[in-house]
Write an enzyme that holds these catalytic residues in place. Sequence first.
Site, PDB file in Angstrom:
ATOM      1  N   TRP A 248       0.863  -1.180   0.000  1.00 20.50           N
ATOM      2  CA  TRP A 248       0.000   0.000   0.000  1.00 20.50           C
ATOM      3  C   TRP A 248       0.898   1.227   0.000  1.00 20.50           C
ATOM      4  O   TRP A 248       1.827   1.344   0.805  1.00 20.50           O
ATOM      5  CB  TRP A 248      -0.884  -0.035   1.239  1.00 20.50           C
ATOM      6  CG  TRP A 248      -1.795   1.132   1.415  1.00 20.50           C
ATOM      7  CD1 TRP A 248      -2.691   1.614   0.522  1.00 20.50           C
ATOM      8  CD2 TRP A 248      -1.908   1.948   2.594  1.00 20.50           C
ATOM      9  NE1 TRP A 248      -3.372   2.687   1.057  1.00 20.50           N
ATOM     10  CE2 TRP A 248      -2.901   2.913   2.324  1.00 20.50           C
ATOM     11  CE3 TRP A 248      -1.272   1.954   3.831  1.00 20.50           C
ATOM     12  CZ2 TRP A 248      -3.275   3.867   3.257  1.00 20.50           C
ATOM     13  CZ3 TRP A 248      -1.646   2.901   4.762  1.00 20.50           C
ATOM     14  CH2 TRP A 248      -2.632   3.847   4.472  1.00 20.50           C
TER      15      TRP A 248
ATOM     16  N   ASP B  73      -0.401  -4.953   9.765  1.00 23.47           N
ATOM     17  CA  ASP B  73      -1.440  -4.098   9.194  1.00 23.47           C
ATOM     18  C   ASP B  73      -2.562  -5.023   8.746  1.00 23.47           C
ATOM     19  O   ASP B  73      -2.353  -5.879   7.869  1.00 23.47           O
ATOM     20  CB  ASP B  73      -0.875  -3.308   8.013  1.00 23.47           C
ATOM     21  CG  ASP B  73      -1.892  -2.319   7.429  1.00 23.47           C
ATOM     22  OD1 ASP B  73      -3.030  -2.267   7.920  1.00 23.47           O
ATOM     23  OD2 ASP B  73      -1.538  -1.611   6.466  1.00 23.47           O
TER      24      ASP B  73
ATOM     25  N   LYS C 233     -13.519  -1.326   5.859  1.00 24.78           N
ATOM     26  CA  LYS C 233     -14.056  -2.304   4.909  1.00 24.78           C
ATOM     27  C   LYS C 233     -15.000  -3.287   5.602  1.00 24.78           C
ATOM     28  O   LYS C 233     -16.086  -3.581   5.111  1.00 24.78           O
ATOM     29  CB  LYS C 233     -12.930  -3.096   4.234  1.00 24.78           C
ATOM     30  CG  LYS C 233     -12.043  -2.254   3.322  1.00 24.78           C
ATOM     31  CD  LYS C 233     -10.964  -1.558   4.136  1.00 24.78           C
ATOM     32  CE  LYS C 233     -10.042  -0.723   3.243  1.00 24.78           C
ATOM     33  NZ  LYS C 233      -9.074   0.048   4.050  1.00 24.78           N
TER      34      LYS C 233
END
Length: 348
Positions: A76, A158, A194
């Site tokens: 990311w 993460d 999400k």
Amino acid sequence: MIVNDISSHNYLSPTGIEGFTKSASKLLLGDIEKQWKDGTIFGVQCIGGTGAIKIGAEFLSRHMNCTTVYYPDPTWEMHGTVFSFSGFSNKFKYRYLNKETKLIDFEGFCEDMSNAPIDSVVILHACGHNPTGLDLTKEQWRTVSEIMKERKLIPFFDIAYQGMASGDIEEDAWAIRHFYNEGFEFLCAQSFSKMFTMYNERVGNLMVVLKSGCNIDSLKIHFEKIIRSLYSSPSNHGARTVFKILSDPELYDEWLSSFTAMIFQAMDLRKAFRKAIEEIGTPGKWNHITDQKGMFILLHLTKSQVEYMRNFHHVYMVDSGRINVTGLNFKNISYVAKAINDTLRKNI
């Protein structure tokens, strides 16, 4: 007439709602009642997963004197940026994706970890790796944990897609639980954007795992000072909503049922998308579509091919060729497959 009655305006503490951070941490590690009471596990409510990474990076830089961070190639895009802005002077990418085989370069990964300096921070995607969708096997995670323990590296997990990789909340937390069982001290940035579709509420948790809780109060003060200097305190409503759902068995079951149904629909979309691409004879092999997991599909298109898709077929994606699975549906799959087929046949 009172126009500014500050007594009726309440702020959360800098570290947020303890019930939320405890419930969020429990989602990752299971029963943590004793550890929470002892102070060997605690959470810090943050502004989304990005906020959790930022607060963790600031803490490691300011109070642990960490200067070196390793993150996957690719990863990311904000990982490097956040750590740079948090005082990390040494940033390195460890090998993750083999672009030729479209598989994890595990040998390269292990070699890079074996050469990392002591006390380096290592960003690890717990599941649903962004952008590749390729996750380590349990045996590979065991190997990585052994190397990191030997090299005295600091894990920083993460996890933004728990449950979205395998379809199972527990399974997707396996790596984090393994490192915990191996006795690591580590940080974990957790996002609910999400999982609970709460992007604009910015609900995140930074879980801190320690070997001893003897300095818990002074440690929390460090986190509070960092947060006070950045945004003072986190927001209220999104975190309270997540806390309510996670702490109420009936609501939790209802959420989990809906969430799981959504994930399995996304898995069906993957299969249908691969089938549509292969049935029209699109050049190349496409097994990676169903080999990958999570929210994204990395199509391995070049930047010029991505631009062609945008300009001539109006199919939009980031330059890396990564698409969101949920951007597909059973009505547009055929169109997207034909657009990819046309693009590749143009030899762009």
